[in-house]
Design a protein around this motif. Structure first.
Motif, short mmCIF file in Angstrom:
data_model
loop_
_atom_site.label_atom_id
_atom_site.label_comp_id
_atom_site.label_asym_id
_atom_site.label_seq_id
_atom_site.Cartn_x
_atom_site.Cartn_y
_atom_site.Cartn_z
N ILE A 54 0.86 -1.19 0.00
CA ILE A 54 0.00 0.00 0.00
C ILE A 54 0.89 1.23 0.00
O ILE A 54 1.69 1.44 0.91
CB ILE A 54 -0.92 0.01 1.24
N ASP A 55 0.75 2.06 -1.04
CA ASP A 55 1.51 3.30 -1.14
C ASP A 55 0.57 4.47 -0.89
O ASP A 55 -0.47 4.60 -1.55
CB ASP A 55 2.15 3.44 -2.52
N ILE A 56 0.94 5.31 0.06
CA ILE A 56 0.11 6.45 0.44
C ILE A 56 0.54 7.68 -0.37
O ILE A 56 1.68 8.13 -0.25
CB ILE A 56 0.23 6.75 1.94
N PRO A 57 -0.35 8.24 -1.20
CA PRO A 57 0.04 9.39 -2.03
C PRO A 57 0.18 10.67 -1.21
O PRO A 57 -0.30 10.76 -0.07
CB PRO A 57 -1.12 9.50 -3.03
N GLU A 58 0.83 11.65 -1.81
CA GLU A 58 1.07 12.92 -1.12
C GLU A 58 -0.22 13.62 -0.74
O GLU A 58 -0.30 14.27 0.31
CB GLU A 58 1.92 13.83 -2.03
N ARG A 59 -1.27 13.47 -1.56
CA ARG A 59 -2.54 14.18 -1.32
C ARG A 59 -3.54 13.33 -0.53
O ARG A 59 -4.71 13.67 -0.46
CB ARG A 59 -3.16 14.62 -2.64
N TYR A 60 -3.10 12.23 0.03
CA TYR A 60 -3.99 11.43 0.88
C TYR A 60 -4.47 12.27 2.07
O TYR A 60 -3.70 13.01 2.65
CB TYR A 60 -3.23 10.20 1.39
N PRO A 61 -5.76 12.25 2.42
CA PRO A 61 -6.82 11.33 1.99
C PRO A 61 -7.67 11.82 0.82
O PRO A 61 -8.72 11.24 0.55
CB PRO A 61 -7.68 11.24 3.24
N PHE A 62 -7.24 12.88 0.14
CA PHE A 62 -8.03 13.37 -0.99
C PHE A 62 -7.80 12.53 -2.24
O PHE A 62 -8.57 12.62 -3.20
CB PHE A 62 -7.70 14.85 -1.25
N GLU A 63 -6.76 11.73 -2.24
CA GLU A 63 -6.53 10.72 -3.26
C GLU A 63 -6.44 9.36 -2.58
O GLU A 63 -5.93 9.27 -1.46
CB GLU A 63 -5.24 10.98 -4.03
N PRO A 64 -6.93 8.31 -3.23
CA PRO A 64 -6.89 6.98 -2.59
C PRO A 64 -5.48 6.40 -2.59
O PRO A 64 -4.64 6.77 -3.42
CB PRO A 64 -7.80 6.14 -3.49
#
Length: 210
Positions: A54-64
């Motif tokens: 699971i890779d968490i994007p920079e804009r998480y939680p606005f991106e999945p």
């Protein structure tokens, strides 16, 4: 900043959350997690334990998060690269991701998708057709893949459904391994939840360089 605060809360929630049946998840770093999902009983994946990253994007939680299977799986909604066709892993308007969703929700949804494939929205069209029109053949192939990739080489006992590992805990390195299992690489260790939480706190206090 939003991602750091959210991940800190999620890690705390995971730490206090009761175990989810057949699901385990732990942090490798602040923005990289690992997970394992046990195949449900009465499905062709029964007895198998499937590893995911699971890779968490920079804009998480606005991106999945970007979630992919590491363990090969024979499934119409999961391709050979481990990519998953799941509505909540996509942004609107074509997807159903919402900032209120979380890692626990995603892993539970993937476990359901494994047991209940959606052949009408496939990544693997040939497997989807096999699932719809030759289900017995599909089940045989899925079981063979599970036996080859998710049972013989997993680090858990195949009875993980009976005694699920808590969502927040990394499997013990001295856990009993199945016969024929590959040896554990003890040089690769995951970052404990407490240390990950402390690291998030440090990063949230560190000013960004201009």
């Amino acid at each position: 900043m939003q991602r750091l605060a959210r991940m800190k809360r999620e890690l705390q929630m995971l730490q206090n959350n009761p175990s989810l049946p057949g699901i385990a998840c732990w942090p490798k770093s602040i923005d990289h997690l690992e997970a394992q999902i046990a195949g449900r009983s009465e499905s062709p994946y029964e007895g198998g334990v499937f590893k995911l990253k699971i890779d968490i994007p920079e804009r998480y939680p606005f991106e999945p998060p970007q979630v992919t299977f590491v363990t090969p799986i024979y499934h119409p909604n999961i391709d050979s690269a481990g990519r998953i066709c799941l509505n909540i892993l996509k942004l609107p308007p074509n997807g159903g991701w919402k900032p209120c969703l979380n890692i626990s929700t995603i892993l539970t949804s993937i476990q359901v998708l494994m047991a209940e494939p959606n052949p009408d929205d496939p990544l693997m069209a040939d497997i989807a057709n096999e699932f719809k029109y030759s289900n017995e053949e599909f089940n045989q192939k899925a079981k063979l893949w599970t036996e080859k990739h998710a049972i013989k080489n997993n680090l858990f006992r195949s009875s993980v459904q009976e005694k699920p590992t808590p969502l927040t805990e990394k499997p013990s390195e001295d856990a009993v391994m199945p016969e024929k299992a590959e040896p554990v690489n003890s040089n690769k260790r995951s970052l404990p939840l407490k240390e990950a939480d402390q690291e998030i706190s440090k990063m949230s206090k560190t000013p960004k360089s201009s």
